[in-house]
Design an enzyme around this catalytic site. Structure first.
Site, PDB file in Angstrom:
ATOM      1  N   SER A 145       1.050  -1.290   0.047  1.00 49.88           N
ATOM      2  CA  SER A 145       0.009   0.091   0.059  1.00 49.88           C
ATOM      3  C   SER A 145       0.998   1.198  -0.107  1.00 49.88           C
ATOM      4  O   SER A 145       2.027   1.117   0.383  1.00 49.88           O
ATOM      5  CB  SER A 145      -1.034   0.106   1.211  1.00 49.88           C
ATOM      6  N   TYR A 149      -0.963  -0.768  10.275  1.00 49.32           N
ATOM      7  CA  TYR A 149      -1.139  -0.896   8.916  1.00 49.32           C
ATOM      8  C   TYR A 149       0.028  -0.629   8.093  1.00 49.32           C
ATOM      9  O   TYR A 149       0.669  -1.169   7.192  1.00 49.32           O
ATOM     10  CB  TYR A 149      -2.610  -0.392   8.186  1.00 49.32           C
TER      11      TYR A 149
HETATM   12  N1  LIG Z   1      -9.085  -0.768  -0.139  1.00 45.06           N
HETATM   13  C1  LIG Z   1      -8.008   0.169  -0.581  1.00 45.06           C
HETATM   14  O1  LIG Z   1      -8.330   1.265  -0.697  1.00 45.06           O
HETATM   15  C2  LIG Z   1      -6.482  -0.358  -0.350  1.00 45.06           C
HETATM   16  C3  LIG Z   1      -5.343   0.657  -0.592  1.00 45.06           C
HETATM   17  C4  LIG Z   1      -4.189   0.131  -0.760  1.00 45.06           C
HETATM   18  C5  LIG Z   1      -3.768  -1.185  -0.516  1.00 45.06           C
HETATM   19  N2  LIG Z   1      -4.701  -2.178  -0.458  1.00 45.06           N
HETATM   20  C6  LIG Z   1      -4.235  -3.440  -0.232  1.00 45.06           C
HETATM   21  O2  LIG Z   1      -5.279  -4.316  -1.197  1.00 45.06           O
HETATM   22  C7  LIG Z   1      -5.194  -5.511  -0.466  1.00 45.06           C
HETATM   23  C8  LIG Z   1      -6.515  -6.326  -0.985  1.00 45.06           C
HETATM   24  O3  LIG Z   1      -7.473  -5.389  -0.171  1.00 45.06           O
HETATM   25  P1  LIG Z   1      -9.186  -5.027  -0.560  1.00 45.06           P
HETATM   26  O4  LIG Z   1      -8.845  -3.459  -0.702  1.00 45.06           O
HETATM   27  O5  LIG Z   1      -9.250  -5.722  -1.997  1.00 45.06           O
HETATM   28  O6  LIG Z   1     -10.006  -5.563   0.576  1.00 45.06           O
HETATM   29  P2  LIG Z   1     -11.151  -6.768   0.694  1.00 45.06           P
HETATM   30  O7  LIG Z   1     -11.547  -6.725   1.913  1.00 45.06           O
HETATM   31  O8  LIG Z   1     -12.120  -6.271  -0.605  1.00 45.06           O
HETATM   32  O9  LIG Z   1     -10.380  -8.022  -0.021  1.00 45.06           O
HETATM   33  C9  LIG Z   1      -9.313  -8.523   1.017  1.00 45.06           C
HETATM   34  C10 LIG Z   1      -9.877  -9.999   1.110  1.00 45.06           C
HETATM   35  O10 LIG Z   1      -8.861 -10.598   1.919  1.00 45.06           O
HETATM   36  C11 LIG Z   1      -9.368 -11.259   2.844  1.00 45.06           C
HETATM   37  N3  LIG Z   1      -8.700 -11.823   4.240  1.00 45.06           N
HETATM   38  C12 LIG Z   1      -8.701 -11.004   5.278  1.00 45.06           C
HETATM   39  N4  LIG Z   1      -8.061 -11.683   6.250  1.00 45.06           N
HETATM   40  C13 LIG Z   1      -7.505 -12.854   5.519  1.00 45.06           C
HETATM   41  C14 LIG Z   1      -6.742 -13.887   6.097  1.00 45.06           C
HETATM   42  N5  LIG Z   1      -6.451 -13.775   7.528  1.00 45.06           N
HETATM   43  N6  LIG Z   1      -6.683 -14.861   5.261  1.00 45.06           N
HETATM   44  C15 LIG Z   1      -7.053 -14.891   4.134  1.00 45.06           C
HETATM   45  N7  LIG Z   1      -7.772 -14.021   3.713  1.00 45.06           N
HETATM   46  C16 LIG Z   1      -8.104 -12.855   4.477  1.00 45.06           C
HETATM   47  C17 LIG Z   1     -11.000 -10.815   3.203  1.00 45.06           C
HETATM   48  O11 LIG Z   1     -11.809 -11.878   3.484  1.00 45.06           O
HETATM   49  C18 LIG Z   1     -11.097 -10.262   1.926  1.00 45.06           C
HETATM   50  O12 LIG Z   1     -11.880 -11.062   0.821  1.00 45.06           O
HETATM   51  C19 LIG Z   1      -4.948  -5.479   0.986  1.00 45.06           C
HETATM   52  O13 LIG Z   1      -3.652  -5.973   1.152  1.00 45.06           O
HETATM   53  C20 LIG Z   1      -5.136  -3.946   1.083  1.00 45.06           C
HETATM   54  O14 LIG Z   1      -4.251  -3.766   2.270  1.00 45.06           O
HETATM   55  C21 LIG Z   1      -5.945  -1.625  -0.515  1.00 45.06           C
END
Ligand SMILES: NC(=O)c1ccc[n+]([C@@H]2O[C@H](COP(=O)([O-])OP(=O)(O)OC[C@H]3O[C@@H](n4cnc5c(N)ncnc54)[C@H](O)[C@@H]3O)[C@@H](O)[C@H]2O)c1
Length: 213
Positions: free
Chosen positions: A144, A157
């Site tokens: 991120s 985070y």
């Molecule tokens: N949403 C944002 O704005 C953003 C920005 C920068 C980075 N990210 C990163 O993107 C990645 C994906 O996140 P997203 O935003 O698509 O969120 P999301 O919640 O839609 O998807 C994340 C998925 O990870 C799964 N998960 C959580 N804990 C888990 C575990 N212990 N074991 C297995 N699966 C698990 C959740 O059930 C979910 O389906 C993450 O690493 C997040 O930090 C997100």
């Protein structure tokens, strides 16, 4: 890597948000995809989509902090697709928000456990198998922009993502001789379900200081 047809791809967090997007794109490109996620409801919804598309996608319910279950998931990939993955996407992640000074041990343990520990578990589980298979490959970890910013509003985070950035830098150098590329993605905002992350917080780590329920 430009040709994805027939490549085995393992995606953590593959049933929602960024991971689900990756699964859709790479299954259309011809990969044999495994989506691994802690949430069975997300997996069921995603699989309904992929079944309709007749895409080669296999679902595994997995908590990436559980090392034994992670090893079993890796065995399942080899059983289902006949090979360890050539592509590993460490995408699963969780977040908490609130002032750093209110953080509990449990806030740190949960977020660091999933966002950094879960990626370490993925690397330690799969990298030796990928090297042994001798087919090269590529590993993509979703970090991120938060890993570059010292944010007092989501400190666990930021710490986890900064650690992930360094972890992937180290593996980038280490895996070059094996033909395994390493990429660390550092996005800003993604349209996703990360606001629901608290639903997957384990009971034993419920003592929260910085997450409103
Ligand atoms: N949403 C944002 O704005 C953003 C920005 C920068 C980075 N990210 C990163 O993107 C990645 C994906 O996140 P997203 O935003 O698509 O969120 P999301 O919640 O839609 O998807 C994340 C998925 O990870 C799964 N998960 C959580 N804990 C888990 C575990 N212990 N074991 C297995 N699966 C698990 C959740 O059930 C979910 O389906 C993450 O690493 C997040 O930090 C997100």
């Amino acid at each position: 890597m430009k040709d994805f047809a027939g490549k085995v791809l393992f995606i953590t967090g593959g049933a929602s948000g960024a991971g689900l997007g990756q699964a859709k794109v790479f299954s259309e490109a011809g990969c044999k995809v495994v989506i691994a996620d802690i949430r069975q409801d997300h997996l069921d919804e995603a699989m309904a989509y992929f079944r309709e598309k007749k895409a080669e996608v296999h679902a595994i319910q997995l908590d990436i902090t559980d090392r034994k279950a992670y090893a079993e998931a890796a065995d399942e990939v080899e059983k289902v697709y006949g090979s360890p993955p050539q592509l590993l996407f460490n995408t699963a992640g969780v977040n908490t928000f609130g002032p750093a000074e209110a953080s509990t041990f449990e806030d740190f343990d949960w977020v660091l456990g999933v966002d950094l520990g879960g990626v370490i578990n993925g690397m330690v589980t799969f990298v030796p198998r990928m090297i042994q298979a001798g087919k090269g490959g590529h590993i993509v970890t979703v970090s991120s922009w938060g890993g570059f910013l010292a944010s007092s509003g989501c400190t666990p985070y930021s710490v986890a993502k900064a650690g992930v950035n360094m972890l992937m830098e180290c593996y980038y150098t280490a895996l070059k001789p094996y033909g395994i590329g390493v990429t660390c993605l550092c996005p800003t905002n993604i349209n996703s379900n990360i606001g629901e992350a608290v639903y997957t917080r384990p009971e034993q780590l419920e003592e929260y200081g910085i997450q409103c329920k």
